[in-house]
Design an enzyme around this catalytic site. Structure first.
Site, short mmCIF file in Angstrom:
data_model
loop_
_atom_site.label_atom_id
_atom_site.label_comp_id
_atom_site.label_asym_id
_atom_site.label_seq_id
_atom_site.Cartn_x
_atom_site.Cartn_y
_atom_site.Cartn_z
N THR A 170 0.82 -1.21 0.00
CA THR A 170 0.00 0.00 0.00
C THR A 170 0.86 1.27 0.00
O THR A 170 0.55 2.22 -0.71
CB THR A 170 -0.86 0.01 1.27
OG1 THR A 170 -0.04 -0.44 2.34
CG2 THR A 170 -2.05 -0.90 1.14
N PHE A 186 -7.64 4.62 5.57
CA PHE A 186 -7.04 3.63 6.47
C PHE A 186 -8.11 2.78 7.15
O PHE A 186 -7.85 2.14 8.17
CB PHE A 186 -6.16 4.32 7.52
CG PHE A 186 -4.90 4.92 6.93
CD1 PHE A 186 -3.82 4.11 6.60
CD2 PHE A 186 -4.80 6.28 6.68
CE1 PHE A 186 -2.66 4.65 6.04
CE2 PHE A 186 -3.65 6.83 6.13
CZ PHE A 186 -2.58 6.01 5.81
N CYS A 202 -6.20 0.67 10.06
CA CYS A 202 -4.81 0.29 9.80
C CYS A 202 -3.91 0.54 11.01
O CYS A 202 -3.81 1.67 11.50
CB CYS A 202 -4.30 1.12 8.63
SG CYS A 202 -2.62 0.72 8.19
C1 HEM Z 1 -5.48 -2.56 7.92
C2 HEM Z 1 -4.84 0.83 4.50
C3 HEM Z 1 -0.05 0.78 5.37
C4 HEM Z 1 -0.64 -3.00 8.35
C5 HEM Z 1 -5.71 -1.62 6.93
C6 HEM Z 1 -7.02 -1.24 6.45
C7 HEM Z 1 -6.84 -0.30 5.48
C8 HEM Z 1 -5.42 -0.07 5.37
C9 HEM Z 1 -7.92 0.38 4.65
C10 HEM Z 1 -8.36 -1.81 6.92
C11 HEM Z 1 -8.75 -3.01 6.11
C12 HEM Z 1 -10.10 -3.58 6.46
O1 HEM Z 1 -10.91 -2.94 7.15
O2 HEM Z 1 -10.37 -4.71 6.03
C13 HEM Z 1 -3.49 1.10 4.45
C14 HEM Z 1 -2.89 2.13 3.61
C15 HEM Z 1 -1.55 2.12 3.86
C16 HEM Z 1 -1.30 1.09 4.85
C17 HEM Z 1 -3.66 3.01 2.63
C18 HEM Z 1 -0.44 2.95 3.29
C19 HEM Z 1 -0.60 4.09 2.68
C20 HEM Z 1 0.21 -0.21 6.29
C21 HEM Z 1 1.50 -0.50 6.87
C22 HEM Z 1 1.32 -1.57 7.70
C23 HEM Z 1 -0.07 -1.95 7.65
C24 HEM Z 1 2.78 0.27 6.56
C25 HEM Z 1 2.35 -2.26 8.58
C26 HEM Z 1 3.53 -1.82 8.86
C27 HEM Z 1 -2.00 -3.21 8.44
C28 HEM Z 1 -2.58 -4.27 9.25
C29 HEM Z 1 -3.98 -4.14 9.16
C30 HEM Z 1 -4.22 -3.00 8.26
C31 HEM Z 1 -1.82 -5.31 10.06
C32 HEM Z 1 -5.04 -4.98 9.86
C33 HEM Z 1 -5.36 -4.32 11.18
C34 HEM Z 1 -6.37 -5.11 12.01
O3 HEM Z 1 -7.43 -5.47 11.50
O4 HEM Z 1 -6.07 -5.33 13.18
N1 HEM Z 1 -4.75 -0.89 6.26
N2 HEM Z 1 -2.49 0.49 5.17
N3 HEM Z 1 -0.72 -1.09 6.79
N4 HEM Z 1 -3.01 -2.47 7.86
FE1 HEM Z 1 -2.76 -0.92 6.60
#
Ligand code: HEM
Length: 456
Positions: free
Chosen positions: A268, A394, A401
């Site tokens: 992402t 996010f 996120c």
């Molecule tokens: C969850 C976007 C960067 C780790 C999410 C979700 C979104 C998102 C929309 C929610 C998904 C859902 O509801 O099904 C983004 C965007 C990023 C980004 C746009 C960068 C611009 C990152 C980074 C990491 C990360 C750098 C780790 C270092 C995670 C994890 C989840 C998550 C582990 C699941 C959280 C949970 O449900 O407990 N992200 N993300 N993401 N993201 Fe990101």
């Protein structure tokens, strides 16, 4: 009661055949433009899929007392390889809470400062690599992927991919791209079609095995080095226990989490940086403001300090507006806890609703001049008037996120380092073509750089 608008489908297959298999989100956005109601539903592979993009409806969907993330397709398919890692675990599975509480400290602002030297090391590799290729067409998404993959693996696990040393992308990335694309295709095909495609199944299993082998290597290297002491993601997972229950993560869950972070932690942010560079090249005034800011706050050749990067304001707003314009994760979904209505539309208990971010983020109901890239929307005085349901790059609430600060710190640093050193140009006049593998990226986007300093 109002009925959710639904484009006409065919008997049995519903709308399945209308959806182009490699670009479903672009199709959904086209359908969305036909329905001012801000909601519609499709029948895809035997399932009713509701998509919402009206900001009032999305604000209701973000009420966690009424809606919760459940693992629906395509995430049920991603679970084939991400198991019950944070992204694909059900909220009610105890392991989600254990891992969430164990890992939260690793994403505090203090931790970002601790990761900063390693983030800087990889950002310097990007800049050095581009300095040696001035005048060439640089493959933006590939190089941003090198940057973000090496950053999460080095900061999170102390593991080096050495991506900038090789003209080819690491085999892990090919396997991941294959598996994510296959998950997207499976999401839109009836299960019997999936079973018929034997070749796809074999390739899918091979890709999963390649990713798992890499994860095993990451964990083996850490254990061989004594394993102890490190406060990074892997260190916490191997040694810390859940402060609430005292539970530790199983070896199998640690593998799932490492793979989850290797994927979610780079794919992402790579898209975000690629889209940000695209936007800057389309907006010379904004680009000039960004050059001006980095020249002012990061003068000279010294590596920038963490504190200086945190002061960047124009660069931060470029990233926020980029996430509005092109959200790398275009959709997230929630399910109704009980039978309910949103905006007068009925939803059965358990019904999933996907929030369609590209349509939400350009909704004229929430945004003035939605098709204009305008970083001043993000000035403090203008933020106050934003609709509470209009911006969700996010995700939402407890399942939002965990890596948000990580992504923004890394992206700010990388963009600032590039802008400080290079003048950017796009002599090929790239036209946006989206590539979707669950996340979005600009396909085939190249740019050229030349040094901004007198001696380069
Ligand atoms: C969850 C976007 C960067 C780790 C999410 C979700 C979104 C998102 C929309 C929610 C998904 C859902 O509801 O099904 C983004 C965007 C990023 C980004 C746009 C960068 C611009 C990152 C980074 C990491 C990360 C750098 C780790 C270092 C995670 C994890 C989840 C998550 C582990 C699941 C959280 C949970 O449900 O407990 N992200 N993300 N993401 N993201 Fe990101």
């Amino acid at each position: 009661m109002a009925r959710i608008p639904a484009p006409q489908g065919l008997p049995i297959v519903g709308n399945t055949l209308q959806i182009p298999s490699h670009s479903p989100v672009e199709h959904f956005v086209r359908v969305a433009s036909r329905y001012e109601e801000g909601i519609f539903q499709l029948e895809i592979a035997g399932r009713t899929v509701v998509l919402a993009y009206d900001p009032d409806l999305v604000a209701e969907l973000c009420d966690e007392s009424r809606f919760v993330k459940r693992i629906n397709p395509p995430l049920t398919i991603v679970r084939d390889f991400a198991g019950d890692g944070l992204f694909t675990a059900e909220l009610h599975e105890p392991v989600w809470g254990h891992a969430h509480r164990i890992l939260m400290p690793a994403f505090s602002q203090r931790s970002m400062k601790a990761y900063y030297p390693q983030m800087l090391e990889v950002a310097e590799q990007l800049v050095e690599s581009w300095a040696g290729r001035q005048g060439e067409d640089l493959p933006v998404a590939d190089d941003m992927t090198r940057l973000t993959l090496d950053t999460i693996s080095l900061t999170g696990f102390g593991y080096r991919f050495h991506s900038f040393d090789s003209p080819e992308l690491h085999p892990f990335l090919k396997a991941m791209g294959g598996a994510l694309t296959e998950a997207m295709l499976r999401n839109q095909q009836l299960p019997f079609v999936t079973r018929l495609k034997r070749g796809h199944e074999e390739a899918y299993r091979r890709d999963i095995a390649t990713m798992r082998a890499l994860v095993d290597d990451v964990i083996r290297q850490r254990r061989a080095g004594g394993g102890g002491g490190a406060k990074d993601l892997l260190g916490l997972m191997l040694e810390a226990s859940d402060p609430r229950s005292g539970a530790r993560l199983s070896d199998e869950n640690i593998r799932d989490q490492v793979l989850t972070f290797l994927i979610a932690g780079h794919e992402t942010t790579s898209g975000l940086l690629s889209f940000a560079l695209y936007n800057l090249l389309r907006e010379p005034h904004t680009l000039a403001r960004a050059y001006d800011e980095v020249d002012r706050l990061l003068p000279g050749d010294e590596p920038p300090s963490y504190e200086a990067i945190m002061k960047l304001d124009v660069v931060s707003r470029v990233l926020e507006e980029t996430l509005r314009f092109w959200s790398p994760i275009p959709v997230f979904a929630v399910n109704a806890i009980e039978a309910t209505t949103i905006g007068g539309y009925p939803l059965a208990e358990g019904q999933g609703v996907a929030v369609l971010l590209p349509a939400l983020h350009r909704s004229p109901k929430a945004w003035e001049r939605p098709e204009e890239f305008d970083i001043d929307r993000w000035l403090p005085e203008n933020r106050q008037s934003h609709h509470p349901g209009a911006y969700k790059p996010f995700g939402n609430g407890e399942r939002a996120c965990i890596g948000r600060q990580f992504a923004l710190t890394e992206a700010k640093l990388a963009l600032a380092m590039v802008l400080r050193r290079f003048a950017l140009s796009d002599p090929n006049v790239y036209r946006m073509k989206i590539k979707q593998t669950l996340t979005l990226k600009p396909d085939g986007f190249t740019l050229r750089v030349r040094g901004r300093r007198a001696h380069e």
